[in-house]
Design a protein around this motif. Structure first.
Motif, PDB file in Angstrom:
ATOM      1  N   ASP A 144      -1.519  -4.950   2.246  1.00 48.51           N
ATOM      2  CA  ASP A 144      -2.811  -5.630   2.416  1.00 48.51           C
ATOM      3  C   ASP A 144      -2.657  -7.117   2.702  1.00 48.51           C
ATOM      4  O   ASP A 144      -3.556  -7.907   2.444  1.00 48.51           O
ATOM      5  CB  ASP A 144      -3.693  -5.452   1.164  1.00 48.51           C
ATOM      6  N   GLY A 145      -1.503  -7.535   3.230  1.00 45.30           N
ATOM      7  CA  GLY A 145      -1.265  -8.944   3.501  1.00 45.30           C
ATOM      8  C   GLY A 145      -1.125  -9.786   2.251  1.00 45.30           C
ATOM      9  O   GLY A 145      -1.206 -11.016   2.306  1.00 45.30           O
ATOM     10  N   ASN A 146      -0.892  -9.154   1.095  1.00 45.87           N
ATOM     11  CA  ASN A 146      -0.806  -9.863  -0.184  1.00 45.87           C
ATOM     12  C   ASN A 146       0.641 -10.248  -0.463  1.00 45.87           C
ATOM     13  O   ASN A 146       1.496  -9.375  -0.637  1.00 45.87           O
ATOM     14  CB  ASN A 146      -1.333  -8.938  -1.291  1.00 45.87           C
ATOM     15  N   PRO A 147       0.988 -11.557  -0.530  1.00 48.66           N
ATOM     16  CA  PRO A 147       2.380 -11.956  -0.754  1.00 48.66           C
ATOM     17  C   PRO A 147       2.962 -11.408  -2.058  1.00 48.66           C
ATOM     18  O   PRO A 147       4.109 -10.968  -2.079  1.00 48.66           O
ATOM     19  CB  PRO A 147       2.308 -13.487  -0.772  1.00 48.66           C
ATOM     20  N   SER A 148       2.179 -11.431  -3.144  1.00 47.90           N
ATOM     21  CA  SER A 148       2.690 -10.927  -4.419  1.00 47.90           C
ATOM     22  C   SER A 148       2.992  -9.439  -4.343  1.00 47.90           C
ATOM     23  O   SER A 148       4.021  -8.967  -4.844  1.00 47.90           O
ATOM     24  CB  SER A 148       1.676 -11.192  -5.538  1.00 47.90           C
ATOM     25  N   ARG A 149       2.092  -8.700  -3.690  1.00 48.63           N
ATOM     26  CA  ARG A 149       2.305  -7.259  -3.552  1.00 48.63           C
ATOM     27  C   ARG A 149       3.494  -6.978  -2.635  1.00 48.63           C
ATOM     28  O   ARG A 149       4.297  -6.078  -2.903  1.00 48.63           O
ATOM     29  CB  ARG A 149       1.035  -6.608  -2.990  1.00 48.63           C
ATOM     30  N   SER A 150       3.629  -7.748  -1.562  1.00 43.48           N
ATOM     31  CA  SER A 150       4.772  -7.583  -0.658  1.00 43.48           C
ATOM     32  C   SER A 150       6.081  -7.787  -1.419  1.00 43.48           C
ATOM     33  O   SER A 150       7.025  -6.985  -1.294  1.00 43.48           O
ATOM     34  CB  SER A 150       4.690  -8.581   0.498  1.00 43.48           C
ATOM     35  N   THR A 151       6.134  -8.849  -2.200  1.00 42.86           N
ATOM     36  CA  THR A 151       7.353  -9.139  -2.971  1.00 42.86           C
ATOM     37  C   THR A 151       7.650  -8.021  -3.948  1.00 42.86           C
ATOM     38  O   THR A 151       8.809  -7.592  -4.103  1.00 42.86           O
ATOM     39  CB  THR A 151       7.176 -10.471  -3.719  1.00 42.86           C
ATOM     40  N   GLU A 152       6.626  -7.522  -4.600  1.00 42.05           N
ATOM     41  CA  GLU A 152       6.792  -6.426  -5.555  1.00 42.05           C
ATOM     42  C   GLU A 152       7.357  -5.177  -4.867  1.00 42.05           C
ATOM     43  O   GLU A 152       8.274  -4.519  -5.385  1.00 42.05           O
ATOM     44  CB  GLU A 152       5.436  -6.119  -6.198  1.00 42.05           C
ATOM     45  N   LYS A 206       4.273   2.627  -3.014  1.00 40.03           N
ATOM     46  CA  LYS A 206       3.209   2.547  -2.018  1.00 40.03           C
ATOM     47  C   LYS A 206       2.982   1.079  -1.655  1.00 40.03           C
ATOM     48  O   LYS A 206       3.070   0.194  -2.510  1.00 40.03           O
ATOM     49  CB  LYS A 206       1.907   3.154  -2.551  1.00 40.03           C
ATOM     50  N   VAL A 207       2.664   0.843  -0.403  1.00 45.91           N
ATOM     51  CA  VAL A 207       2.461  -0.535   0.019  1.00 45.91           C
ATOM     52  C   VAL A 207       1.066  -1.030  -0.278  1.00 45.91           C
ATOM     53  O   VAL A 207       0.804  -2.223  -0.269  1.00 45.91           O
ATOM     54  CB  VAL A 207       2.753  -0.690   1.528  1.00 45.91           C
ATOM     55  N   SER A 208       0.149  -0.110  -0.524  1.00 48.57           N
ATOM     56  CA  SER A 208      -1.221  -0.481  -0.824  1.00 48.57           C
ATOM     57  C   SER A 208      -1.762   0.469  -1.880  1.00 48.57           C
ATOM     58  O   SER A 208      -1.548   1.674  -1.791  1.00 48.57           O
ATOM     59  CB  SER A 208      -2.093  -0.407   0.433  1.00 48.57           C
TER      60      SER A 208
END
Length: 591
Positions: A372-380, A400-402
C-alpha cells in the motif's frame, strides 16, 4: 548515545583568485576527499559558471578542509589526473563541482588527463567575442568562427597574441577594424578572468567525523547528491575501498548489461540498507549514531555482496519463473527488493514448492499494490522475507504485502505510469507462454521502446459525441503490443494497428497465434473489417462494439490469471492511479 565531541573546528575566511586555484591544482594540493561524490555537472552548468565569472558575479564560498593527518583523497579533479600530494592538502568539502569545472577548462592540456572522462568535449570551452544574445561561452562542434578563442588560451599572453595574429590573417584586410574589436573583447575577458576573486573558508580539524558531518549538512537539501551518495559520505569516510555509490553503479551496470532493463537506484540502496539492518527509507543519515555507522562500515562489503547476489538471482527468477520480460513491466521495485531479500542469503537450489510460493507472493504483491505504499509495512515485509529465505526451518507462509490484498478494477485507461496498467500488461504477456529466447527479445524491445511498444488500434477522437467511445479509445482495449517492430524497426511505432491486424488474418497458423495472443478472435476480426469500410457515425459505432468486445476478452483473461494465484477478480473497470515514478512517453490522445 554518542559521546559529545571534545573538539570544534577552527574556521579561517580567506580570498583566492583563479591563479591560486590553478597553482594548487597543479601542485596536487587541491583535492577531493574520498567521501565526495564524483563530478556531475553538464556542459550548460560549466558555461553558466564561466559566464558568472566573466561578469564578476559571486559563485559561492568554497569550504576547504585542512587536517594535520593525511586523509585519503581522489586521484583526479574533474578531467585532470592529480600529481602525488606534497602535503598540506586542501580538501574541498563544498564547491567540488565549481573547482573541477574551473580547473578542467583552464588546465586541460597542461596536466595529464584522468583515465575516466565521460565527456572530453566539455573541457574545450570557447569564448566568442561576437556571441549573439549574450552567449559568449560556447561548446563548438566543427570549425570555430574567427571571433572564438579557447578560454584557457585567454590566460596566456603568448597564446593570446598568437591567436591575434591568426585572426588578422584569417579576416580580409577590409575587416581590420573588426579584428581590432575582437582582440579588445578578448583582452577584456582575459582581464576579467585573471582579476576574479572568490572567497573560501579554511576548515581546520583532525576530526574526520566533523568534516563528514559538515559535508552532509551542507548537501542534505541539495539537488546534486543522491541518498546513496549521502550515505556513502558517512559510511565510507575512511576512504578505503569503493564508495557505496560506486558499488551501486556497478550493480546497475550488471542489471542493464544482462538485458533486464532500467532499475532505479533507490531500490538497490534500500536492499543494501535492509542487509545492514538500517532503515531502508532513511534520508537524514547525519542523525545516525557513531555505533551504527561503525557497524555499517564494517559490514558494508558483505551487505553489498549479498544484495548483488539477491538482485541478480531475483531478476533471473522473475524472468524464468514468473515471465518478466523487462523491469519496465515490474509495477513496484519493492517486489524485486523483496525477492532479493529472500534469495540473497540462500545457499543451494530451492524446491518447486518454494518456487510456486514465491510466484504466488509476486502476483499478490503485483495486483494488491505492494505494501500500500507504506514504508513501515514495506520494511516489515522485506525483513520477514529475509528471515524466511535464510531459515531452513521456516514454515510460515510468506508475508502478505497488504492486509487487504484486494485487486482494484481493470484499468479503463492505458497509461504505463499506473502500476495497475503495468500489472495487466505483464500478466497478459505471461499468458503468451514464451520460450526464453522470445522472452528476451520482447524484453529488449520494451527496454528500448517503453510505452511506445504498445500502439493504438484506432485513433482517439476529441470530437466524438459518445462519452463511452471516448473512454474506450483511451483504454487498454485500444492498445496492442507492437511485436511488428521487433523484427522490422523501419515500421513506425506511431502507425495505427488496424490494418496490420486485418492483414494477419490471411497469413496462416503463425498469424493466428499472434491474433490469439492479442485477443483478436473471429468476431473481433469481422468488426475490424467492417470498421475499415465505414466512415462517420457508422464507423464510431463499430469501433465501440469492437473495443467493448476486446475489453471483455482482456478482462476474462486477466481474471483467469488472478484465480490461478488465489486472488479474487474485481468487478468492472475504473481509472488507474498514476503512481509510478518512472518516466514514460505517453502520446497525447489526439495523435
Amino acid at each position: 548515545m554518542d559521546q559529545e565531541r571534545e573538539t570544534t573546528p577552527e574556521v579561517k575566511p580567506q580570498i583566492a583568485n583563479l591563479a591560486d586555484l590553478l597553482k594548487w591544482t597543479q601542485q596536487g594540493r587541491l583535492r577531493c576527499p574520498m567521501f565526495q561524490r564524483p563530478f556531475r555537472w553538464d556542459r550548460a552548468r560549466v558555461r553558466e559558471l564561466f559566464d558568472s565569472i566573466l561578469k564578476q558575479y559571486p559563485i559561492g564560498t568554497l569550504l576547504i578542509w585542512k587536517s594535520q593527518t593525511v586523509r585519503p583523497s581522489r586521484p583526479a579533479l574533474g578531467p585532470l589526473k592529480l600529481p602525488n600530494s606534497p602535503g598540506d592538502d586542501m580538501l574541498v568539502i563544498d564547491g567540488q563541482q565549481r573547482v573541477s569545472a574551473i580547473a578542467g577548462v583552464l588546465l586541460k592540456g597542461r596536466m595529464e588527463a584522468s583515465e575516466d572522462i565521460e565527456d572530453p568535449g566539455m573541457w574545450d570551452l570557447w569564448f566568442d567575442a561576437e556571441g549573439k544574445d549574450g552567449q559568449v561561452f560556447r561548446h563548438i562542434t566543427g570549425s570555430p568562427p574567427p571571433s572564438s578563442i579557447l578560454v584557457r588560451d585567454l590566460l596566456h599572453m603568448g597564446k593570446l597574441l598568437q591567436e591575434g595574429k591568426r585572426l588578422s590573417t584569417q579576416l580580409p584586410r577590409e575587416e581590420e577594424d573588426r579584428a581590432g574589436r575582437i582582440m579588445e573583447v578578448w583582452q577584456a575577458a582575459a582581464t576579467a578572468l585573471t582579476s576574479y576573486r572568490l572567497p573560501y573558508v579554511e576548515f581546520l580539524t583532525d576530526d574526520l567525523d566533523i568534516a563528514v558531518d559538515s559535508f552532509t549538512r551542507l548537501n542534505r537539501r541539495g539537488m546534486d547528491i543522491t541518498a546513496d551518495e549521502m550515505f556513502s559520505a558517512l559510511s565510507e569516510s575512511d576512504g578505503s575501498g569503493p564508495r557505496l555509490a560506486e558499488h551501486i553503479d556497478g550493480i546497475l551496470r550488471e542489471v542493464r548489461d544482462a538485458g533486464y532493463g532500467p532499475l532505479d537506484r533507490p531500490a538497490v540502496l534500500r536492499l543494501i540498507l535492509v542487509e545492514l539492518d538500517l532503515d531502508p527509507f532513511g534520508t537524514d543519515w547525519s542523525q545516525l549514531g557513531r555505533k551504527s555507522l561503525n557497524k555499517a562500515r564494517k559490514n558494508l562489503d558483505d551487505a553489498v555482496a549479498r544484495s548483488r547476489k539477491g538482485l541478480l538471482t531475483g531478476l533471473r527468477y522473475l524472468q524464468t519463473d514468473v515471465g518478466l520480460p523487462s523491469l519496465r513491466l515490474l509495477p513496484y521495485s519493492g517486489i524485486l527488493v523483496g525477492i532479493a531479500c529472500y534469495l540473497g542469503g540462500r545457499e543451494g537450489p530451492y524446491a518447486e514448492k518454494e518456487r510456486e510460493c514465491l510466484r504466488e507472493w509476486v502476483w499478490h504483491a503485483t495486483f494488491a499494490g505492494f505494501a500500500d505504499g507504506n514504508p513501515s509495512r514495506s520494511t516489515e515485509v522485506w525483513r520477514a522475507l529475509q528471515k524466511a529465505g535464510r531459515d531452513t526451518e521456516y514454515t510460515q507462509p510468506l508475508p502478505k504485502v497488504s492486509p487487504r490484498a484486494a485487486v482494484t478494477p481493470y484499468p479503463s485507461r492505458h497509461d504505463l505510469r499506473a502500476a495497475r496498467v503495468v500489472a495487466s500488461q505483464w500478466a497478459d504477456l505471461v499468458s503468451w507462454k514464451m520460450e526464453e529466447q522470445e522472452l528476451r527479445q520482447v524484453g529488449r524491445h520494451l527496454n528500448v521502446g517503453g510505452a511506445d511498444c504498445f500502439i493504438r488500434i484506432f485513433r482517439p477522437r476529441s470530437t466524438t459525441t459518445d462519452p463511452e467511445l471516448k473512454e474506450l479509445l483511451s483504454s487498454p482495449a485500444n492498445r496492442v503490443f507492437d511485436w511488428w517492430s521487433m523484427d522490422n524497426p523501419d515500421i513506425s511505432r506511431r502507425e495505427l494497428a488496424i490494418r496490420r491486424l486485418i492483414d494477419l488474418s490471411g497469413e496462416g497458423e503463425g498469424s493466428t497465434r499472434w491474433l490469439t495472443r492479442l485477443h483478436i478472435d473471429e468476431k473481433g476480426l469481422e468488426l475490424l473489417r467492417a470498421v475499415n469500410s465505414k466512415e462517420g457515425s457508422a464507423r464510431e459505432s463499430l469501433e465501440k462494439s469492437f473495443l467493448l468486445h476486446r475489453q471483455t476478452l482482456l478482462i476474462a483473461a486477466e481474471h483467469d490469471h488472478l484465480r490461478r494465484y488465489n486472488l479474487s477478480p474485481p468487478a468492472g473497470v475504473a481509472p488507474p492511479a498514476l503512481d509510478r515514478q518512472e518516466e514514460y512517453s505517453v502520446p497525447p490522445d489526439d495523435l
